[in-house]
Design an enzyme around this catalytic site. Structure first.
Site, PDB file in Angstrom:
ATOM      1  N   LYS A 146      -2.255  -6.947   3.757  1.00 46.33           N
ATOM      2  CA  LYS A 146      -2.415  -5.959   2.689  1.00 46.33           C
ATOM      3  C   LYS A 146      -2.430  -6.703   1.355  1.00 46.33           C
ATOM      4  O   LYS A 146      -1.675  -7.671   1.175  1.00 46.33           O
ATOM      5  CB  LYS A 146      -1.244  -4.967   2.752  1.00 46.33           C
ATOM      6  CG  LYS A 146      -1.321  -3.844   1.724  1.00 46.33           C
ATOM      7  CD  LYS A 146      -0.164  -2.849   1.916  1.00 46.33           C
ATOM      8  CE  LYS A 146      -0.255  -1.678   0.950  1.00 46.33           C
ATOM      9  NZ  LYS A 146       0.827  -0.684   1.146  1.00 46.33           N
TER      10      LYS A 146
ATOM     11  N   SER B  20       3.828   4.475   4.016  1.00 45.03           N
ATOM     12  CA  SER B  20       2.529   3.807   3.907  1.00 45.03           C
ATOM     13  C   SER B  20       2.103   2.929   5.074  1.00 45.03           C
ATOM     14  O   SER B  20       0.978   2.435   5.080  1.00 45.03           O
ATOM     15  CB  SER B  20       2.481   2.970   2.636  1.00 45.03           C
ATOM     16  OG  SER B  20       2.237   3.821   1.556  1.00 45.03           O
TER      17      SER B  20
ATOM     18  N   SER C 211      -0.451   4.210   1.767  1.00 51.20           N
ATOM     19  CA  SER C 211      -1.248   3.369   0.911  1.00 51.20           C
ATOM     20  C   SER C 211      -1.871   2.169   1.627  1.00 51.20           C
ATOM     21  O   SER C 211      -2.808   1.568   1.101  1.00 51.20           O
ATOM     22  CB  SER C 211      -0.388   2.846  -0.249  1.00 51.20           C
ATOM     23  OG  SER C 211       0.626   1.996   0.227  1.00 51.20           O
TER      24      SER C 211
END
Ligand code: GLN
Length: 504
Positions: free
Chosen positions: A87, A186, A162
């Site tokens: 990420k 997330s 997210s």
């Protein structure tokens, strides 16, 4: 492995981590071939998904080559040669770390996050950095400065957020595993929307050093994979005390993979006999869609068939956890994001008239709407006249929520709930900020309490979209959580279903 046929190269992205490890060790394919396979898939198909912000082919090829050398020498760490995506919240030396924001569009960290360094040292090959909601604030990846990410199950839909880029990348077969971060859901929520297994470890289990801070007392890094076993492999590489993170905790890290294997071997025809699963009725309200509820109830029934016992438990109303989370997370965000001032690093506006103008315009132009909204809410909650009424009160409620979870967990081994009230919605369909926040209703309590939790795919809604079941464990009990998820996956094949994109 025996059923790996002659068209093996075409299937490499459908293999589990354990199959990849075996294939690499038995020299059925090299790390270089494996890496090339994923790089090619990204190049050919990511335009339909937009899951990566940065792809790092040269670095990946160099790491794969080094992995092959280590594998040939015969003493390579277990995951040597397995590709992964990070990420874009984790700092990577020499590679941009944008956090999905214009503010950090050109930011190149001078060091690696601890988990990035650990993965590299253990021989994992980094394919690139995945998209995310700006500064990890969001639930659908639509707030990324780099554009919406598309769900590989239906590219008209959101992948969740997210960590939507990581989830979409794994679900599309662009990476076998990926890292994510979970402050309020997330990892679990995008895992649920994309038909993956996603684990948020206990707060303190994985180092936060080099992970761009959103709400520091909630943020925790974790893993995405196709199965609980995949997540166990990645967690093994991520977990551990780090003296550079004062909130990381010095507790022994179990051998997750061996413990999972041992649980499989000792399983009888009722593999989950003796396991008590708590089911909180308050988590089956708040707009839970009928489709999702039906799939979740069927999964709970399957757990009973596997020998588990379901027990009714009581948990704090989800409305209370939702309000407490959004107040505290915004307060922490307003403090953490004050460092982006246009002076030290990050975006700086053109031709500032004076210092005040520099601060104001750099922050107004560099941050998107949702980030600005949270900074404003958080600053308000922390301001002199409102601190006691909002922030201090929310801290007290947070403690009560934690106590409530611990009491519930004294009556059962794990708690089972839906991960999300609905399946993935359409891109652009959204929803006011408040409606989006309500989608986090089942995941955020876990972060208030610092508990480990995962989401595993347990079926599909009427439109063929994946549904996730959330399992919540006691502090430090990731191993048990993974085993209880694995028990289900050994008896079912929802986690083996491929998204339409991964079939190509
Ligand atoms: N959706 C939640 C939020 O917007 C959780 C985000 C996260 O876990 N990073 O705050």
């Amino acid at each position: 492995m025996s059923d790996l046929s002659s068209d093996l190269p075409a299937q490499l992205h459908t293999l589990s981590v354990s199959e990849l490890v075996q294939g690499l060790q038995n020299k059925q394919f090299s790390a270089a071939e494996l890496t090339e396979h994923f790089l090619q898939r990204i190049e050919q198909q990511d335009s339909a998904v937009n899951s990566f912000i940065t792809v790092t082919p040269e670095m990946a090829r160099a790491q794969a080559k080094a992995a092959d050398t280590r594998l040939a020498a015969g003493d390579a760490p277990l995951l040597t040669g397995v590709p992964l995506a990070h990420k874009d919240i984790f700092c990577t030396q020499g590679v941009a770390t944008t956090c999905g924001s214009k503010m950090l569009k050109n930011f190149v960290a001078p060091y690696d996050a601890t988990i990035v360094a650990q993965c590299r040292e253990q021989g994992l090959v980094m394919l690139g950095k995945t998209s995310m909601d700006e500064f990890a604030m969001g639930s659908d990846n639509e707030s990324s400065y780099f554009g919406a990410v598309h769900n590989p199950w239906d590219t008209a839909r959101v992948p969740g957020g997210s960590s939507g880029g990581s989830a979409a990348a794994v679900a599309a077969g662009f990476a076998p595993i990926a890292t994510g971060s979970d402050t309020g859901g997330s990892i679990r929520q995008p895992a649920s929307f994309c038909g993956l297994t996603g684990l948020k470890p206990t707060y303190g289990r994985v180092s936060r050093y080099g992970m761009v801070a959103y709400a520091s007392s909630f943020d925790q890094a974790g893993s995405f994979g196709k199965s609980a076993q995949d997540c166990a492999y990645l967690l093994q590489a991520l977990a551990g005390f780090d003296s550079k993170d004062s909130t990381s905790v010095q507790v022994a890290v179990p051998d997750y993979i061996a413990e999972l294997q041992a649980a499989r071997q000792s399983a009888g025809d009722k593999p989950l006999a003796g396991v008590k699963i708590g089911v909180p009725s308050s988590y089956f309200t708040n707009g839970l869609s009928a489709d999702v509820e039906q799939v979740i109830r069927a999964a709970l029934k399957q757990y009973e068939d596997l020998g588990a016992t379901l027990v009714d438990i009581h948990l704090t109303d989800t409305d209370i956890t939702l309000a407490t989370y959004y107040l505290l997370a915004s307060a922490e965000a307003s403090s953490n994001l004050s460092r982006y001032d246009g002076v030290r690093y990050g975006y700086r506006c053109d031709n500032p008239a004076n210092l005040q103008d520099l601060y104001t315009r750099s922050r107004s132009e560099g941050f998107g709407n949702e980030v600005q909204r949270r900074i404003l809410m958080g600053t308000y909650a922390l301001s002199a006249g409102y601190f006691d009424a909002y922030y201090v009160k929310a801290q007290k409620v947070r403690r009560l929520v934690r106590d409530d979870f611990l009491r519930a967990l004294s009556q059962c081994d794990v708690i089972a709930t839906p991960t999300t009230p609905t399946t993935a919605y359409r891109i652009g369909e959204a929803l006011s900020p408040e409606q989006i926040y309500v989608g986090d209703v089942y995941t955020i309590g876990v972060n208030l309490a610092g508990l480990p939790a995962l989401s595993l795919p347990v079926g599909f809604d009427g439109q063929g979209l994946p549904v996730g079941l959330q399992l919540i464990g006691a502090h430090w009990q990731e191993s048990q959580l993974l085993q209880i998820a694995d028990g289900f996956q050994q008896a079912t094949d929802f986690h083996r279903q491929l998204s339409p994109l991964a079939k190509n």
